[in-house]
Write an enzyme that holds these catalytic residues in place. Structure first.
Site, mmCIF file in Angstrom:
data_model
loop_
_atom_site.group_PDB
_atom_site.id
_atom_site.type_symbol
_atom_site.label_atom_id
_atom_site.label_comp_id
_atom_site.label_asym_id
_atom_site.label_seq_id
_atom_site.Cartn_x
_atom_site.Cartn_y
_atom_site.Cartn_z
ATOM 1 N N LEU A 110 9.976 4.691 19.066
ATOM 2 C CA LEU A 110 10.514 4.386 20.405
ATOM 3 C C LEU A 110 9.442 3.710 21.276
ATOM 4 O O LEU A 110 9.641 2.612 21.765
ATOM 5 C CB LEU A 110 11.035 5.684 21.037
ATOM 6 C CG LEU A 110 11.715 5.552 22.404
ATOM 7 C CD1 LEU A 110 12.870 4.567 22.362
ATOM 8 C CD2 LEU A 110 12.206 6.912 22.897
ATOM 9 N N HIS A 111 8.369 4.382 21.491
ATOM 10 C CA HIS A 111 7.159 3.833 22.115
ATOM 11 C C HIS A 111 7.239 3.493 23.604
ATOM 12 O O HIS A 111 6.204 3.213 24.215
ATOM 13 C CB HIS A 111 6.610 2.633 21.336
ATOM 14 C CG HIS A 111 6.399 2.886 19.860
ATOM 15 N ND1 HIS A 111 6.306 4.137 19.301
ATOM 16 C CD2 HIS A 111 6.259 2.023 18.816
ATOM 17 C CE1 HIS A 111 6.137 4.037 17.997
ATOM 18 N NE2 HIS A 111 6.103 2.767 17.680
ATOM 19 N N ASN B 8 -3.805 3.605 16.719
ATOM 20 C CA ASN B 8 -4.926 3.370 15.794
ATOM 21 C C ASN B 8 -5.403 1.952 16.019
ATOM 22 O O ASN B 8 -4.610 1.019 15.925
ATOM 23 C CB ASN B 8 -4.459 3.502 14.343
ATOM 24 C CG ASN B 8 -4.195 4.939 13.985
ATOM 25 O OD1 ASN B 8 -5.019 5.811 14.247
ATOM 26 N ND2 ASN B 8 -3.030 5.198 13.424
ATOM 27 N N CYS C 178 3.100 8.489 1.717
ATOM 28 C CA CYS C 178 3.610 7.459 2.614
ATOM 29 C C CYS C 178 3.854 6.204 1.777
ATOM 30 O O CYS C 178 2.919 5.701 1.135
ATOM 31 C CB CYS C 178 2.550 7.238 3.689
ATOM 32 S SG CYS C 178 2.962 5.943 4.858
ATOM 33 N N GLU D 57 9.856 -2.499 7.187
ATOM 34 C CA GLU D 57 10.914 -1.827 7.932
ATOM 35 C C GLU D 57 11.974 -1.382 6.918
ATOM 36 O O GLU D 57 12.732 -2.207 6.395
ATOM 37 C CB GLU D 57 11.493 -2.804 8.970
ATOM 38 C CG GLU D 57 12.788 -2.373 9.599
ATOM 39 C CD GLU D 57 12.793 -0.936 10.147
ATOM 40 O OE1 GLU D 57 11.817 -0.504 10.770
ATOM 41 O OE2 GLU D 57 13.811 -0.242 9.908
ATOM 42 N N CYS E 124 6.109 -6.321 15.600
ATOM 43 C CA CYS E 124 5.624 -5.420 16.659
ATOM 44 C C CYS E 124 4.170 -5.803 16.978
ATOM 45 O O CYS E 124 3.376 -6.036 16.066
ATOM 46 C CB CYS E 124 5.718 -3.961 16.221
ATOM 47 S SG CYS E 124 7.403 -3.494 15.783
ATOM 48 N N CYS F 111 6.038 -7.299 6.958
ATOM 49 C CA CYS F 111 7.188 -6.910 7.781
ATOM 50 C C CYS F 111 7.501 -8.044 8.749
ATOM 51 O O CYS F 111 6.593 -8.597 9.363
ATOM 52 C CB CYS F 111 6.864 -5.632 8.562
ATOM 53 S SG CYS F 111 8.257 -5.089 9.594
ATOM 54 N N CYS G 53 0.929 -3.695 15.540
ATOM 55 C CA CYS G 53 0.943 -3.224 14.153
ATOM 56 C C CYS G 53 0.269 -4.203 13.196
ATOM 57 O O CYS G 53 0.595 -5.401 13.192
ATOM 58 C CB CYS G 53 2.403 -2.995 13.732
ATOM 59 S SG CYS G 53 2.604 -2.630 11.983
ATOM 60 N N GLU H 279 0.811 -1.226 0.000
ATOM 61 C CA GLU H 279 0.000 0.000 0.000
ATOM 62 C C GLU H 279 0.835 1.263 0.000
ATOM 63 O O GLU H 279 1.957 1.285 0.504
ATOM 64 C CB GLU H 279 -0.913 -0.015 1.235
ATOM 65 C CG GLU H 279 -2.062 -0.986 1.061
ATOM 66 C CD GLU H 279 -2.832 -1.218 2.346
ATOM 67 O OE1 GLU H 279 -4.041 -0.956 2.346
ATOM 68 O OE2 GLU H 279 -2.241 -1.650 3.329
ATOM 69 N N CYS I 237 -1.189 5.171 10.144
ATOM 70 C CA CYS I 237 -0.017 4.362 10.470
ATOM 71 C C CYS I 237 -0.406 3.069 11.147
ATOM 72 O O CYS I 237 -1.246 3.042 12.021
ATOM 73 C CB CYS I 237 0.875 5.125 11.439
ATOM 74 S SG CYS I 237 1.822 6.343 10.600
HETATM 75 N N1 SAH Z 1 8.761 -0.099 10.231
HETATM 76 C C1 SAH Z 1 8.908 1.281 10.444
HETATM 77 C C2 SAH Z 1 8.046 2.132 9.533
HETATM 78 C C3 SAH Z 1 6.649 1.675 9.266
HETATM 79 S S1 SAH Z 1 5.540 1.753 10.624
HETATM 80 C C4 SAH Z 1 8.682 1.625 11.916
HETATM 81 O O1 SAH Z 1 8.209 0.773 12.642
HETATM 82 O O2 SAH Z 1 9.031 2.727 12.292
HETATM 83 C C5 SAH Z 1 5.244 3.511 10.740
HETATM 84 C C6 SAH Z 1 4.811 3.972 12.130
HETATM 85 O O3 SAH Z 1 3.502 3.482 12.457
HETATM 86 C C7 SAH Z 1 5.738 3.495 13.248
HETATM 87 O O4 SAH Z 1 6.045 4.549 14.120
HETATM 88 C C8 SAH Z 1 4.875 2.460 13.939
HETATM 89 O O5 SAH Z 1 5.271 2.223 15.245
HETATM 90 C C9 SAH Z 1 3.499 3.082 13.811
HETATM 91 N N2 SAH Z 1 2.384 2.169 14.068
HETATM 92 C C10 SAH Z 1 2.342 0.830 13.877
HETATM 93 N N3 SAH Z 1 1.147 0.336 14.277
HETATM 94 C C11 SAH Z 1 0.427 1.382 14.702
HETATM 95 C C12 SAH Z 1 -0.906 1.524 15.209
HETATM 96 N N4 SAH Z 1 -1.704 0.484 15.334
HETATM 97 N N5 SAH Z 1 -1.319 2.767 15.557
HETATM 98 C C13 SAH Z 1 -0.516 3.841 15.389
HETATM 99 N N6 SAH Z 1 0.732 3.783 14.897
HETATM 100 C C14 SAH Z 1 1.197 2.561 14.565
HETATM 101 FE FE1 SF4 Z 2 7.245 -3.611 11.015
HETATM 102 FE FE2 SF4 Z 2 7.156 -1.023 11.672
HETATM 103 FE FE3 SF4 Z 2 4.960 -2.595 11.896
HETATM 104 FE FE4 SF4 Z 2 7.011 -2.937 13.568
HETATM 105 S S1 SF4 Z 2 5.707 -1.111 13.387
HETATM 106 S S2 SF4 Z 2 5.890 -4.573 12.522
HETATM 107 S S3 SF4 Z 2 8.728 -2.530 12.230
HETATM 108 S S4 SF4 Z 2 6.007 -2.034 10.015
#
Ligand code: SAH
Ligand code: SF4
Length: 365
Positions: free
Chosen positions: A218-219, A293, A110, A165, A121, A117, A124, A97, A337
């Site tokens: 970072l989170h 989200n 974006c 990633e 995480c 990936c 995600c 996407e 995101c």
């Molecule tokens: N893999 C990279 C880039 C893609 S994810 C990374 O992890 O940074 C882009 C952003 O979306 C990251 O900051 C990720 O932590 C965030 N993200 C992932 N799942 C999410 C969710 N459910 N709600 C809000 N942000 C989320």
């Molecule tokens: Fe991959 Fe980024 Fe999603 Fe983590 S947050 S699973 S690194 S896309």
């Protein structure tokens, strides 16, 4: 499908130099290659038929063997707030996407760097679907060109925050950024790479000394919590990855961003806000808060209410940290995101199996 890569070669991602070589191979003068580059990168043509000043026999021989982006659109959704989300593939059934984000003062997009990936995480949607493959330079530049063809405004900003990633596909992402910079004319300063925190790759990117904007997801400032959210933290814990970001900022002279996903009751405590402000001290940076989200992760994660995010923000700001909060767009089409999961029949089935599996496994195992 006429314009899908399939066995055709993809021009998106090739430099003007390479396109001049190609023109010569097709018995045309080199300047035809420059014209081709101009059509693709400056005038946004995604079909050879649009390239009206190229001789028709040259266009025909291009059509026989080449495609511009090689991407086929599987679905195109537009949100109420005018965000376009495309689900595309490049000739196989592996969909990914990309999102067009128009703002009043600029247009951003974006892009995805991988199909799926592998980082796992736990919050995600992409991570839940597992990993299929790295995208190619053509796939990445193609996403930009396809999105650019949807708007008459120039897309001046790119963020690698789609699926995948980017630092796991570093060489390719850097090659794509070079094309976006050198051929399309984007400033590196307007390109953001967001990473889960792969320390050796952050250092490798710093060595290139390109003024790319780097963001770290970072989170949490605490290893115990970050371990549960992001398995990568077992390998490169908070202190190490934050140090790598500080060194990146020093080496490139660029401000860095710390992305902070706020999950209700998980990482939104005042204690974590205080620890976070200590952690990012001494570097030119901004902390970007992203309210979770909602994705059905199986962990019961919830979006915090606005008051909680505001409280968290206040603690950071009172310690002198620069804070922004992500302007969220495209909610009604799940373009935000972490929600880009390549949802079509095949991947949906796979994702649903994974969600069921994750529900059965406690988070700390
Ligand atoms: N893999 C990279 C880039 C893609 S994810 C990374 O992890 O940074 C882009 C952003 O979306 C990251 O900051 C990720 O932590 C965030 N993200 C992932 N799942 C999410 C969710 N459910 N709600 C809000 N942000 C989320
Ligand atoms: Fe991959 Fe980024 Fe999603 Fe983590 S947050 S699973 S690194 S896309």
């Amino acid at each position: 499908m006429a314009n899908v890569a399939g066995s055709s070669k993809v021009l998106a991602g090739q430099s003007s130099q390479e396109l001049q070589g190609l023109a010569k191979q097709l018995s045309e003068p080199a300047y035809r290659g420059r014209q081709l580059a101009n059509w693709i990168y400056k005038k946004g043509a995604v079909e050879f038929g649009q390239m009206t000043d190229l001789p028709s026999n040259f266009r025909r021989s291009l059509e026989d063997t080449f495609v511009v982006t090689g991407l086929a659109t599987v679905s195109h959704q537009r949100s109420k707030d005018e965000v376009d989300k495309l689900l595309v593939h490049s000739g196989d059934d592996q969909v990914f996407e990309c999102v067009l984000l128009p703002y009043r003062d600029r247009v951003s997009c974006c892009l995805s760097s991988q199909v799926g990936c592998p980082m796992g995480c736990t919050f995600c949607a992409t991570g839940l679907g597992g990993f299929d493959r790295n995208l190619s330079v053509g796939d990445i530049v193609g996403q930009y060109l396809l999105l650019q063809s949807l708007t008459s405004r120039r897309i001046g900003h790119v963020v690698f925050m789609g699926m995948g990633e980017p630092l796991l596909n570093l060489g390719t992402v850097v090659a794509a950024m070079r094309v976006l910079h050198e051929e399309v004319g984007l400033s590196y300063r307007h390109i953001t790479v967001s990473t889960v925190g792969l320390v050796p790759q952050i250092r490798a990117l710093a060595e290139l000394e390109l003024p790319i904007h780097l963001a770290l997801s970072l989170h949490s400032p605490f290893d115990a919590i970050r371990n549960e959210l992001m398995p990568v933290n077992h390998k490169w814990p908070v202190a190490e990855v934050v140090q790598a970001m500080k060194d990146y900022a020093r080496k490139t002279g660029r401000k860095v961003t710390f992305e902070y996903l706020v999950i209700d009751g998980v990482n939104d405590t005042a204690e974590q806000a205080k620890a976070l402000s200590q952690l990012v001290r001494g570097v030119s940076c901004v902390v970007n808060l992203i309210p979770f989200n909602w994705v059905d992760t199986g962990h019961g994660f919830a979006r915090p209410d606005q008051a909680k995010v505001a409280e968290f923000r206040k603690v950071l700001e009172s310690s002198g940290v620069n804070v922004t909060q992500r302007v969220e767009r495209g909610h009604d089409i799940a373009a935000a995101c972490g929600q880009l999961a390549g949802q079509h029949a095949g991947r949906f089935a796979k994702r649903d199996r994974l969600v069921a599996l994750q529900r059965a496994i406690p988070i700390d195992q």
